[in-house]
Design a protein around this motif. Structure first.
Motif, PDB file in Angstrom:
ATOM      1  N   PHE A 222       3.238  10.142   5.653  1.00 35.38           N
ATOM      2  CA  PHE A 222       2.229   9.113   5.354  1.00 35.38           C
ATOM      3  C   PHE A 222       1.909   9.165   3.858  1.00 35.38           C
ATOM      4  N   THR A 223       1.606   7.994   3.312  1.00 36.63           N
ATOM      5  CA  THR A 223       1.339   7.936   1.868  1.00 36.63           C
ATOM      6  C   THR A 223       0.007   8.620   1.550  1.00 36.63           C
ATOM      7  N   LYS A 224       0.040   9.418   0.485  1.00 37.30           N
ATOM      8  CA  LYS A 224      -1.176  10.124   0.056  1.00 37.30           C
ATOM      9  C   LYS A 224      -2.025   9.212  -0.812  1.00 37.30           C
ATOM     10  N   PRO A 225      -3.360   9.282  -0.690  1.00 34.90           N
ATOM     11  CA  PRO A 225      -4.204   8.433  -1.539  1.00 34.90           C
ATOM     12  C   PRO A 225      -4.175   8.911  -2.993  1.00 34.90           C
ATOM     13  N   LYS A 226      -4.366   7.956  -3.904  1.00 36.55           N
ATOM     14  CA  LYS A 226      -4.430   8.346  -5.324  1.00 36.55           C
ATOM     15  C   LYS A 226      -5.886   8.220  -5.771  1.00 36.55           C
ATOM     16  N   VAL A 227      -6.541   9.358  -5.874  1.00 36.03           N
ATOM     17  CA  VAL A 227      -7.938   9.356  -6.311  1.00 36.03           C
ATOM     18  C   VAL A 227      -8.069  10.323  -7.481  1.00 36.03           C
ATOM     19  N   ASP A 228      -8.736   9.866  -8.522  1.00 36.02           N
ATOM     20  CA  ASP A 228      -8.892  10.687  -9.724  1.00 36.02           C
ATOM     21  C   ASP A 228      -9.786  11.897  -9.468  1.00 36.02           C
ATOM     22  N   GLY A 229      -9.641  12.886 -10.320  1.00 32.04           N
ATOM     23  CA  GLY A 229     -10.528  14.047 -10.322  1.00 32.04           C
ATOM     24  C   GLY A 229     -10.543  14.786  -9.003  1.00 32.04           C
ATOM     25  N   LEU A 230     -11.709  15.216  -8.601  1.00 35.26           N
ATOM     26  CA  LEU A 230     -11.821  16.037  -7.394  1.00 35.26           C
ATOM     27  C   LEU A 230     -12.405  15.259  -6.218  1.00 35.26           C
ATOM     28  N   ASN A 231     -12.480  13.933  -6.362  1.00 37.06           N
ATOM     29  CA  ASN A 231     -12.966  13.130  -5.244  1.00 37.06           C
ATOM     30  C   ASN A 231     -11.864  12.897  -4.216  1.00 37.06           C
ATOM     31  N   PHE A 232     -12.272  12.507  -3.039  1.00 41.47           N
ATOM     32  CA  PHE A 232     -11.347  12.278  -1.928  1.00 41.47           C
ATOM     33  C   PHE A 232     -11.448  10.834  -1.433  1.00 41.47           C
ATOM     34  N   SER A 233     -10.392  10.390  -0.759  1.00 38.39           N
ATOM     35  CA  SER A 233     -10.460   9.123  -0.031  1.00 38.39           C
ATOM     36  C   SER A 233      -9.576   9.275   1.205  1.00 38.39           C
ATOM     37  N   PHE A 234     -10.111   8.881   2.343  1.00 34.64           N
ATOM     38  CA  PHE A 234      -9.334   9.018   3.589  1.00 34.64           C
ATOM     39  C   PHE A 234      -9.138   7.689   4.306  1.00 34.64           C
ATOM     40  N   SER A 235      -9.787   6.617   3.820  1.00 31.80           N
ATOM     41  CA  SER A 235      -9.694   5.366   4.580  1.00 31.80           C
ATOM     42  C   SER A 235      -8.290   4.762   4.501  1.00 31.80           C
ATOM     43  N   GLY A 236      -7.617   4.943   3.351  1.00 36.08           N
ATOM     44  CA  GLY A 236      -6.265   4.412   3.199  1.00 36.08           C
ATOM     45  C   GLY A 236      -5.287   5.091   4.158  1.00 36.08           C
ATOM     46  N   LEU A 237      -5.463   6.384   4.317  1.00 37.27           N
ATOM     47  CA  LEU A 237      -4.590   7.144   5.216  1.00 37.27           C
ATOM     48  C   LEU A 237      -4.737   6.618   6.644  1.00 37.27           C
ATOM     49  N   LYS A 238      -5.989   6.393   7.045  1.00 37.57           N
ATOM     50  CA  LYS A 238      -6.276   5.891   8.394  1.00 37.57           C
ATOM     51  C   LYS A 238      -5.605   4.528   8.610  1.00 37.57           C
ATOM     52  N   THR A 239      -5.716   3.628   7.608  1.00 35.32           N
ATOM     53  CA  THR A 239      -5.098   2.303   7.716  1.00 35.32           C
ATOM     54  C   THR A 239      -3.575   2.446   7.777  1.00 35.32           C
ATOM     55  N   GLY A 240      -3.043   3.343   6.965  1.00 29.35           N
ATOM     56  CA  GLY A 240      -1.602   3.595   6.956  1.00 29.35           C
ATOM     57  C   GLY A 240      -1.125   4.034   8.335  1.00 29.35           C
ATOM     58  N   ILE A 241      -1.890   4.911   8.963  1.00 27.02           N
ATOM     59  CA  ILE A 241      -1.540   5.413  10.297  1.00 27.02           C
ATOM     60  C   ILE A 241      -1.616   4.266  11.309  1.00 27.02           C
ATOM     61  N   LEU A 242      -2.648   3.440  11.191  1.00 23.64           N
ATOM     62  CA  LEU A 242      -2.830   2.308  12.111  1.00 23.64           C
ATOM     63  C   LEU A 242      -1.630   1.356  12.039  1.00 23.64           C
ATOM     64  N   TYR A 243      -1.250   0.952  10.820  1.00 24.63           N
ATOM     65  CA  TYR A 243      -0.124   0.013  10.652  1.00 24.63           C
ATOM     66  C   TYR A 243       1.173   0.635  11.145  1.00 24.63           C
ATOM     67  N   PHE A 244       1.350   1.910  10.842  1.00 23.42           N
ATOM     68  CA  PHE A 244       2.567   2.616  11.262  1.00 23.42           C
ATOM     69  C   PHE A 244       2.672   2.637  12.791  1.00 23.42           C
ATOM     70  N   VAL A 245       1.578   2.969  13.442  1.00 19.58           N
ATOM     71  CA  VAL A 245       1.585   3.043  14.910  1.00 19.58           C
ATOM     72  C   VAL A 245       1.794   1.654  15.524  1.00 19.58           C
ATOM     73  N   GLN A 246       1.150   0.643  14.941  1.00 25.12           N
ATOM     74  CA  GLN A 246       1.314  -0.734  15.454  1.00 25.12           C
ATOM     75  C   GLN A 246       2.778  -1.183  15.344  1.00 25.12           C
ATOM     76  N   ARG A 247       3.369  -0.884  14.187  1.00 26.44           N
ATOM     77  CA  ARG A 247       4.771  -1.276  13.930  1.00 26.44           C
ATOM     78  C   ARG A 247       5.712  -0.589  14.915  1.00 26.44           C
ATOM     79  N   GLU A 248       5.535   0.696  15.093  1.00 36.68           N
ATOM     80  CA  GLU A 248       6.436   1.471  15.957  1.00 36.68           C
ATOM     81  C   GLU A 248       6.240   1.114  17.438  1.00 36.68           C
ATOM     82  N   THR A 249       4.984   0.813  17.821  1.00 35.20           N
ATOM     83  CA  THR A 249       4.750   0.486  19.242  1.00 35.20           C
ATOM     84  C   THR A 249       5.327  -0.887  19.589  1.00 35.20           C
TER      85      THR A 249
END
Ligand code: KG4
Ligand code: ZN
Length: 342
Positions: free
Chosen positions: A203-230
């Motif tokens: 799964f594609t890793k988010p690009k966030v500067d510094g020491l901050n995090f982002s997880f919403s992109g990963l979740k969307t990536g997983i959703l699209y991947f699962v929809q496509r494969e199913t």
């Protein structure tokens, strides 16, 4: 004063667990947690229901904590409670209860920041736990928060980075939901991940500067991947559940470890302590243990009981504040948004 025996009753009600604990100085005598099952059928915490359940649970949970500790309420030195951050309706139950009891017993009241408590849980005296020395880095990972905190002293903490959207626990729970797993899905993803190949699906890793995090992109990536494969194979999830879970978990751990490495580089601090419910995850525990050999870090993982929301962690902060006579007034109010250091 130094050898004085202090008994703290601590109350935690920030989210969906009603908890009460009794501490004798830094030692836990009891730590009772009533987890609200009601939210399971809604696939997430429903604030109004959480508040009502706290109302029902608080008295029996406090009674149980006192009786397990074999302590009479007249022996208590102070009442500590979670002031925030958390759900307002939930916090109000614990706050009001703590204030009334402290007033009734004429003993001091001590407000506690929930996030600070997750970190200071490392200082509860337990044979199986070694305490980090200052300064150390705390990675706080729960259903509500994701932070890297530089801990210079008990009450001198600096947030170096935090999530800009979902918390890491939410990333686990929302991914689990996409896979049709019940709430909270984090522990189930972990269970399946242990049987799967972590490199099966990148799964594609988010690009966030510094020491901050982002997880919403990963979740969307997983959703699209699962929809496509199913679409291609309706049985995709059931046929690949272990590999999907292992890949999701691997991606999340990579994100956390990358930021930790960056934080160590930035601060020169190599002592890492984890806190929060996601600390229970077997993958993150393994990655941290491996980092000791790989990068020369010293890592601290609290006992599972102190990882998830619990009142003993509120109690240790209560004790540390009691020693400094850091008490709260009766007009104190709950604070849904309450950052460390504010
Ligand atoms: O600290 P906590 O009990 O409550 C909050 O303050 O949020 O953390 C709960 C979170 C949930 O999102 C749950 O799914 C996650 O911790 N969690 C896990 C595991 N055990 C609990 N996530 C991944 N793997 C686990 N083993
Ligand atoms: Zn928490």
């Amino acid at each position: 004063m130094e050898n004085e025996t202090i008994y703290i009753l601590a109350i935690e009600s920030s989210c969906d667990d009603t908890s009460a604990a009794v501490l004798c100085n830094k030692k836990k005598l009891s730590n009772v947690v009533a987890t609200q099952q009601i939210h399971e059928e809604y696939g997430g915490v429903v604030p109004e229901l959480a508040s009502r359940a706290h109302q029902q649970n608080i008295v029996p949970v406090v009674h149980q904590a006192l009786s397990k500790a074999n302590i009479d309420k007249k022996q208590l030195s102070a009442i500590a409670f979670t002031r925030g951050p958390g759900l307002m309706g939930s916090l109000l139950v614990g706050t009001s209860f703590a204030k009334s009891l402290a007033m009734g017993l004429s003993i001091p009241l001590i407000e506690v920041n929930h996030m600070q408590a997750h970190i200071l849980a490392h200082f509860i005296e337990e044979e199986s736990m070694t305490k980090p020395g200052f300064p150390f880095l705390a990675l706080t990972i729960s259903g509500g928060h994701t932070q890297i905190v530089l801990v210079k002293d008990y009450f001198d903490m600096e947030i170096l980075g935090e999530t800009l959207d979902d918390a890491v626990g939410e990333a686990f729970d929302k991914s689990a939901k996409i896979l049709g797993l019940p709430y909270p899905g984090g522990p189930l993803v972990d269970k399946h991940a242990q049987l799967g190949n972590p490199k099966a699906f990148p799964f594609t890793k988010p690009k966030v500067d510094g020491l901050n995090f982002s997880f919403s992109g990963l979740k969307t990536g997983i959703l699209y991947f699962v929809q496509r494969e199913t679409k291609k194979n309706p049985e995709f999830i059931s046929e690949n559940l272990n590999d999907i879970c292992a890949s999701i978990q691997h991606s999340i751990i990579q994100i956390l470890m990358d930021k930790l490495k960056k934080a160590v580089k930035q601060t020169g601090v190599k002592q890492i302590a984890i806190a929060g419910g996601v600390s229970a995850n077997s993958g993150i525990r393994k990655a941290l243990k491996e980092s000791e050999e790989l990068y020369g870090w010293t890592t601290y993982i609290p006992k599972f009981e102190y990882c998830t929301d619990n009142a003993a962690m509120i109690g240790i902060v209560g004790y540390l504040k009691f020693k400094e006579a850091h008490f709260s007034e009766q007009n104190i109010s709950a604070k849904a948004r309450y950052t460390i250091g504010s």
